[in-house]
Structures are given as structure tokens and as C-alpha cells.
Design an enzyme around this catalytic site. Structure first.
Site, PDB file in Angstrom:
ATOM      1  CG  HIS A 167       2.838  -0.107  -3.793  1.00 13.63           C
ATOM      2  ND1 HIS A 167       2.186  -0.049  -2.866  1.00 13.63           N
ATOM      3  CD2 HIS A 167       3.037  -1.264  -4.184  1.00 13.63           C
ATOM      4  CE1 HIS A 167       2.153  -0.934  -2.226  1.00 13.63           C
ATOM      5  NE2 HIS A 167       2.704  -1.838  -2.829  1.00 13.63           N
TER       6      HIS A 167
ATOM      7  CG  HIS B 171      -3.801  -4.537  -0.712  1.00 12.96           C
ATOM      8  ND1 HIS B 171      -4.934  -5.526  -0.970  1.00 12.96           N
ATOM      9  CD2 HIS B 171      -2.710  -4.676  -1.566  1.00 12.96           C
ATOM     10  CE1 HIS B 171      -4.297  -5.795  -2.288  1.00 12.96           C
ATOM     11  NE2 HIS B 171      -3.301  -5.452  -2.329  1.00 12.96           N
TER      12      HIS B 171
END
EC number: 6.3.5.3
Length: 749
Positions: free
Chosen positions: A55, A104
Site C-alpha cells: 500500500h 479504503h
């Protein structure tokens, strides 16, 4: 347990460390030891593990993402590009706009409300960190099958989280999408975008320069929530066969964030910061290493000075915590007192935790003991780079050969009517007002277009009426059939939506959602989609200013459809010239712009009527998209059209139904020569729009289209209280409205 200091690490090279449990590979751990010339301390290991996660480091994707820089089109509007918290473009009159979309996804599946809420909070702080006042948010969402029990758990929580956080911040939610597909079961996509406005001279960058300048941490106290959250969680595949890494999801406090925003904007106004960074994924590990790496020297931090919510947190946990509503600023010594005064005024906790140094190391101390001594670039910008193997999957040819054009079609008007009703009432085509009504779309009073319009639009100057528009789009079904074309179709649709509102497209942000990069088929999808998007942006002249990659979106072995979501930002000189989708006046003439072909691969019709996915997606002609955009913008500016709606999912009939319901007027349609009623209504050919033209402007409008070479076919008139396809069927607006609006409440209420 005694503190693992740098000295202790040097003296105990063989101590076992939990590098595997922190998500590092064996060769990555060996590389860290090579960089440091010793084993890392526990704090250093924590920092590298979060910053080298998928990420944060983009280790599987950056070899492909570099195309966005190599193929950047010439665009005078670009002020800040890829590499900062968000991109910035010039929109005229001395204004700059910053915007970005991020994901998210995994936190929102674990804890829907907080996962989605903190997704909004994080993207807002990215925009704030550029020096801008956030003015609007958008939310592209993907969920599993609409009738699946888990969708009823996840969707309401996500929507409540987005609405609860954004509404409390006083930010209008002006756009986005909601898509249902069983491929997202167990792995919803919660993407969040934000737009911010500033003057050119107010742009701030994330760097720590100037030895002796102070490092100030301000905002909420640091707690145990989100430790390893987005950084590690978003780098893992959910797997029911073994204990998954599911750490605590971050907890948001929108009221604290509102104070942080106003405090930061006052600090900017007084020009008190030399550099600034928000704390999002990887928390302090990210903020300190990125600020030092982008600056001109080193940094020393005294970690025990950090204000904590939980006094039992270890140094490693403090560095990894992803507690929300925090910022890190670099401040010259003479400005520190005033900085702290402003924070106190806004009831925002602030503390000097360190300073910029002459050296080239990031050094972190805990009660006088050194626990971190690293080259900051090795943490923030020189993580692993993987050239993952990728290969076209062996099932791709068969999928594309399964042509949707061979599916049984309606044979008469009655069957057409039935299928239109089924289409407009299907979860993906039905009204999303049950969802969007939970968002405040008009707070601040500057929203001029919002859902269900083609693009959201806000006024940014109340005297001149200068405005900006944004649309987000992405069709995973198209991308599954052909990732290269699917990415370009997402770009084209968002571009078309912005142009249909009357705004000129300027630049894009993207959120690239894919499965595991360790699967060569998924990596091929990613490589193709990235290539398609870069090529498309070059052709359209819309640079990529930034974005986000979200990988490992799969449950076990089942990956989501490749889902590149594209956000296009546009500018409009006068928002009073905006174009809505509503057919608002009887007598308006309806024109179909563009060419309609037999294109049903990945279509809403094939999904709703036949539960089919196969064939090729619609062809893309970006030169035609550009021309269509120019016509729509010119017609809007010169008052030649009263309404415009792009044609995409569901084809012409879906667009006409939406525009009729929005305006409260019916439409009489005539099937053009050379087309059958079915293709006319359901084709999803790209590069098309339907417009409503005042009779007084018909000649001027058609002359413009003819002179520019854009096909413009008169297909009907705004009239009555039904959608009446002459010679085929008629559906009353009452019947259509009931079908269109009942579905989502019926599934979720």
C-alpha cells in the site's frame, strides 16, 4: 522487556525478529540488514515493514505507473504532479485546485462505518496538506450482490460512515457511484475523493528543509487504533483458510478534523510552515521518513514527546499507529510560538517532537536512547521494486469469444417494454437516492450540480462564478473483458460526464483496484489497464496528477473484476452556464450525438436480462470523445442546449428515463432509419450523448455539429407524461418512477 536500541542491535546480530509476521519477505529483511549494516531495531523493523508494504511502497505497481510520467501530455494547467500528497492544477483567476482519489477497501469490509469514515478523513487531510481548503468530496463505491445478506451489513455502514464524517466536516458530497456485483462479495471497494481550492501562492509541499527547523506534531493524540491498519491490511488477501491479518481499523473523529482543518488554514494564512505532511497510512513512520527524504538534510525525533491516548504503547506501536486527525509540520524556530498559539486557540494539541538536522539520517530517540538510525530515503522512497510476472490469462480468449450479440433479443414492443422496466429497476441502474439522501450535497451553498447529475459541480468564486466539476467512473465488467479498453472507457466516460455538465476537462486522478499482484493474470490486467489509461490520457491531453493503487482485492483465490476508477476534474468559467440532465420543458428537441452500433459486450442489458458477461466491450474512439466534449462545452457556453446526458451503462433508454424523471416531463422517441428499436435503446456504444435543444437553437446547433463532423440525429421531443417509443411501447413516468426508485430501499431499508 529491555529497549531494543541501535547499540543493542549492533551487539546482537543474531536475535530473531518477527519480520515475516510484519509482512516482509525474507529477501526484503536481508535488504534492510544490508542497508543498515546490522540487524534493524524493533522500531526500525516496524518502520520498514509498514513503509515497504504494498500500500505504501507501490512495489508491485510502480514499474507500470511510471508510464503516467513518461506519457504526460503537455498541459499548461499542471502545477503539481505525481509524487506529492495530491496533484494541483491551475483553473484560472489565480486559483489552483487540488484533487485526489484513494481507497479504503479492506478496513471498510472489517468495520464498515469507521473504515469508510476514516477513508474520507484521510483524503481530506491529503488535500489540506497541499495548502488548500477542502470544498467537496466524492465516493465511488462497489459492493457484492445487492440481495446478498452481507451487502446489507456492509453498505449501510459504509454509507453512514461517509455521510457521518463528511456531513460533520461540512463538506458537500457531490458525486460518485454505487455498483453491485458478486465479484465484490467479501471485498467491497470504498474509494473516496476530495477537491480543495487555494491561490497559487498558497501551495505547500511535503519536505523538511532547513537545519534547526522544528518538527511539530499536532492534532489528535496517538492511540492504538489502526496499528498496521491500512499499510499492512491493504497489502494482504482475505483468506478464510488461515488467520488473516486484520488489525484494528482506524477510528475517526470528524469534529477533531474540522478543528484541525481550520487551525491548519490559519497557520497557512500566516505563512508559518516550511513543509507539511498529513499522517495517514503508516502514521509517524511515513510522515517523518517522507518529510526527511524529500528535504535537504536529516531529522531527529524524540518519540517520548508524542501525546498519547494510551500510555502503554511501545515505541514501535507509536511509529506504526494510524490514529486519525494528525499532521506533522516543519516550522522555523521564530514561528514556533505563534504556531503553538494558533493550535491552542483551536483546541488542537501540538508539541515539538524534533528538528531538522545537518546530517543525512533519520534518528529517533526514546527517553534519550536511540532506537532508529536510518537513511530516510531507504524507508520512504527506495523500497523494493518488483517486476512481477504477468501473462494474458488462458480464459481471456474464451471470454471474449462468448459474444453478447448472440443473446436472445426482444421480438416485439411488449418484450421491449418489459426489458426496459427490468433494466431501470435493476440495482445498478435504479435510483441511488436512498444512499445519496444520507449525504449533505449542498452544505456551504456552493454546490450547483450533484447526484444524480453527470458530474458534481461547485462554485469556487462567488463574484465571478468560476467553478469546477468532477466525475468518477469505472466499469469492471468492461475491464474484465479487455483491461486496456476498459480503462480507456472509464476515462472516456468520466471525461464525457464532465463535458456534458459544461466544464472543460483538465486532469485526472485514479484509483486502480485489482486482485493479488502475485497472480500473473491479475498483473496482466493491471499492466494492460495502466497502459490503456496512460495512452488515453496522452491522447485526450489530460495528465494524471496522482492517485492510488489498491491490490490484493480478493477473497481466497477469487479476485474482483479489474476496476480502474477514473476521476476527471474540469473547470467552467461561469457555473450559471452549467448543463443539467433534466428534460425540464416541453417542446425541447432531443438529439442523439455520436454513432450507435451493435455493441453489447459487458452491457447492462446482457447482465440484467441474461446474467451474461462475455464478448468485447464497446470500441473507444478518443478523438471522437474529444470532439463530443468540445461540442457539449460550446453548446453549453453559447446557450444552444438546455440539458445533456451521457450515454453509458444501460444505453439511450436509461439516459432518457433518468432525464425524464429528473425533469418531470416525458419524451416521444422515433427510432432512426438504419437502426432497430432494440439497438437504438440498449446499445452501449461510447462517444455518445443525448441533448435537449430549444427549438430556437436547432439550426445553430445542427450547423455547429455538421461543421465539426459530429453525427447529430433528431430522435424525438420532450412531451407528455410517458416515455413513448413510437410504434413500439409507452411507459408512464409514474410507472417508471416506481420501478426506478423502489429497488434500493426494498433491498436495504
Amino acid at each position: 522487556m529491555s529497549l531494543d536500541t541501535v547499540k543493542h542491535a549492533s551487539e546482537t546480530p543474531d536475535s530473531e525478529q518477527p519480520w515475516k509476521e510484519l509482512g516482509l519477505k525474507e529477501d526484503e529483511y536481508a535488504r534492510i540488514r544490508e542497508i543498515l549494516g546490522r540487524r534493524p531495531t524493533g522500531a526500525e523493523l516496524a518502520m520498514y515493514s509498514v513503509m515497504w508494504s504494498e500500500h505504501c511502497s507501490y512495489k508491485s505497481s510502480k514499474v507500470h505507473l511510471k508510464q503516467f510520467g513518461e506519457k504526460t501530455p503537455v498541459n499548461d494547467a499542471m502545477l503539481v504532479g505525481i509524487g506529492e500528497n495530491a496533484g494541483v492544477v491551475d483553473v484560472g483567476q489565480g486559483y489552483a485546485v487540488t484533487f485526489k482519489v484513494e481507497s479504503h477497501n479492506h478496513p471498510s469490509y472489517i468495520e464498515p462505518y469507521q473504515g469508510a469514515a476514516t477513508g474520507v478523513g484521510g483524503i481530506v487531510r491529503d488535500i489540506l496538506a497541499m495548502g488548500a481548503r477542502p470544498v467537496a468530496v466524492v465516493d465511488p463505491l462497489r459492493f457484492g450482490a445487492a440481495d446478498h445478506p452481507d451487502t446489507k451489513r456492509v453498505l449501510p455502514g459504509v454509507v453512514a460512515g461517509i455521510g457521518g464524517y463528511g456531513n460533520c466536516l461540512g463538506l458537500p458530497n457531490i458525486g460518485g457511484e454505487v455498483v453491485f456485483d458478486s465479484c465484490y462479495q467479501g471485498n467491497p471497494l470504498v474509494n473516496a475523493g476530495c477537491i480543495g481550492v487555494m491561490k497559487h501562492e498558497d501551495i505547500h509541499l511535503a519536505k523538511a528543509s532547513g537545519p534547526g527547523n522544528k518538527v511539530i506534531l499536532y492534532g489528535a493524540r496517538t492511540g492504538g487504533d489502526g496499528i498496521g491498519g491500512v499499510s499492512v491490511l491493504a497489502s494482504e488477501t482475505f483468506d478464510d483458510t488461515k488467520p488473516a491479518k486484520r488489525p484494528a481499523v482506524q477510528v475517526g473523529d470528524p469534529f477533531q478534523e474540522k478543528l484541525l482543518i481550520e487551525c491548519t488554514l490559519e497557520i497557512f494564512k500566516e505563512k508559518l510552515v516550511a513543509g507539511i505532511q498529513d499522517l495517514g497510512g503508516a502514521g509517524l513512520s511515513c510522515a517523518t521518513s517522507e518529510l526527511a527524504s524529500a528535504g535537504s538534510g536529516g531529522m531527529r525525533v524524540d518519540l517520548e514527546k508524542v501525546h498519547l491516548r494510551d500510555a502503554t504503547l511501545s515505541p514501535e506501536e507509536i511509529l506504526m499507529s494510524e490514529s486519525q486527525e494528525r499532521m506533522c509540520a516543519i516550522v522555523e524556530p521564530q514561528h514556533v510560538d505563534r504556531f503553538l498559539e494558533i493550535c491552542e486557540k483551536w483546541d488542537v494539541i501540538a508539541v515539538v517532537i524534533g528538528e531538522v538536522t545537518e546530517g543525512e539520517r533519520l534518528e529517533i530517540f526514546w527517553h534519550g536512547e536511540q532506537i532508529v538510525d536510518v537513511p530516510p530515503r531507504s524507508v520512504a522512497h527506495e523500497g523494493p521494486t518488483y517486476h512481477r510476472p504477468f501473462a494474458r490469462p488462458d480464459w481471456q480468449d474464451a471470454l471474449q469469444a462468448d459474444d453478447a450479440g448472440k443473446l436472445p433479443r426482444p421480438q416485439n414492443g411488449a418484450e421491449l417494454k418489459d426489458q426496459v422496466l427490468r433494466l431501470v429497476s435493476s440495482p445498478n441502474q435504479a435510483s441511488k437516492s436512498w444512499i445519496t439522501d444520507q449525504y449533505d450535497r449542498f452544505v456551504q451553498g456552493n454546490t450547483v450540480l450533484a447526484q444524480p447529475e453527470d458530474a458534481g459541480m461547485v462554485r469556487i468564486d462567488e463574484e465571478t462564478n468560476l467553478g469546477v466539476a468532477m466525475a468518477t467512473d469505472g466499469n469492471g465488467r468492461y475491464a474484465k473483458l479487455d483491461p486496456y479498453t476498459g480503462a480507456q472507457l472509464a476515462l472516456a466516460e468520466a471525461y464525457r460526464n464532465v463535458a456534458a455538465s459544461g466544464a472543460k476537462p483538465l486532469a485526472i486522478s485514479d484509483c486502480l483496484n485489482f486482485g493479488s499482484p502475485e497472480d500473473p493474470a491479475v498483473m496482466w490486467q493491471f499492466a494492460e489497464a495502466t497502459r490503456g489509461l496512460a495512452d488515453g490520457c496522452l491522447q485526450l491531453g489530460t495528465p494524471v496528477t496522482g492517485g492510488n493503487v489498491s491490490l490484493y482485492n480478493q477473497t481466497g483465490e477469487t479476485a474482483i473484476h479489474p476496476t480502474p476508477v477514473v476521476a476527471v476534474l474540469g473547470v467552467i468559467d461561469d457555473v450559471n452556464r452549467r448543463t443539467p440532465i433534466a428534460f425540464a420543458e416541453e417542446g425541447q428537441l432531443l438529439y442523439l450525438l455520436g454513432d450507435t452500433k451493435e455493441e453489447f459486450g459487458g452491457s447492462a442489458w446482457s447482465e440484467v436480462i441474461h446474467q451474461h458477461l462475455g464478448g468485447m466491450p464497446p470500441a473507444v474512439d478518443l478523438d471522437r470523445e474529444k470532439l463530443l466534449g468540445e461540442i457539449l462545452i460550446s453548446a453549453s457556453r453559447d446557450g444552444m442546449i438546455d440539458a445533456a446526458h451521457d450515454l453509458s451503462d444501460g444505453g439511450l433508454v436509461q439516459a432518457v428515463v433518468e432525464s425524464c424523471l429528473r425533469g418531470g416531463n416525458g419524451a416521444r422517441l422515433v427510432v432512426p432509419e438504419g437502426l432497430d428499436a432494440f439497438t437504438f435503446l440498449f446499445s452501449e456504444s461510447a462517444g455518445r450523448a443525448v441533448v435537449a435543444v430549444p427549438r430556437s437553437e436547432e439550426l445553430r446547433f445542427t450547423d455547429m455539429c455538421g461543421a465539426r463532423g459530429l453525427p447529430a440525429t433528431r430522435i424525438g421531443v420532450v412531451d407528455g407524461d410517458a416515455v413513448d417509443v413510437q410504434g413500439e411501447f409507452a411507459l408512464s413516468l409514474t410507472e417508471l418512477r416506481e420501478a426506478h426508485e423502489a429497488t434500493i430501499p426494498g433491498l436495504l431499508a
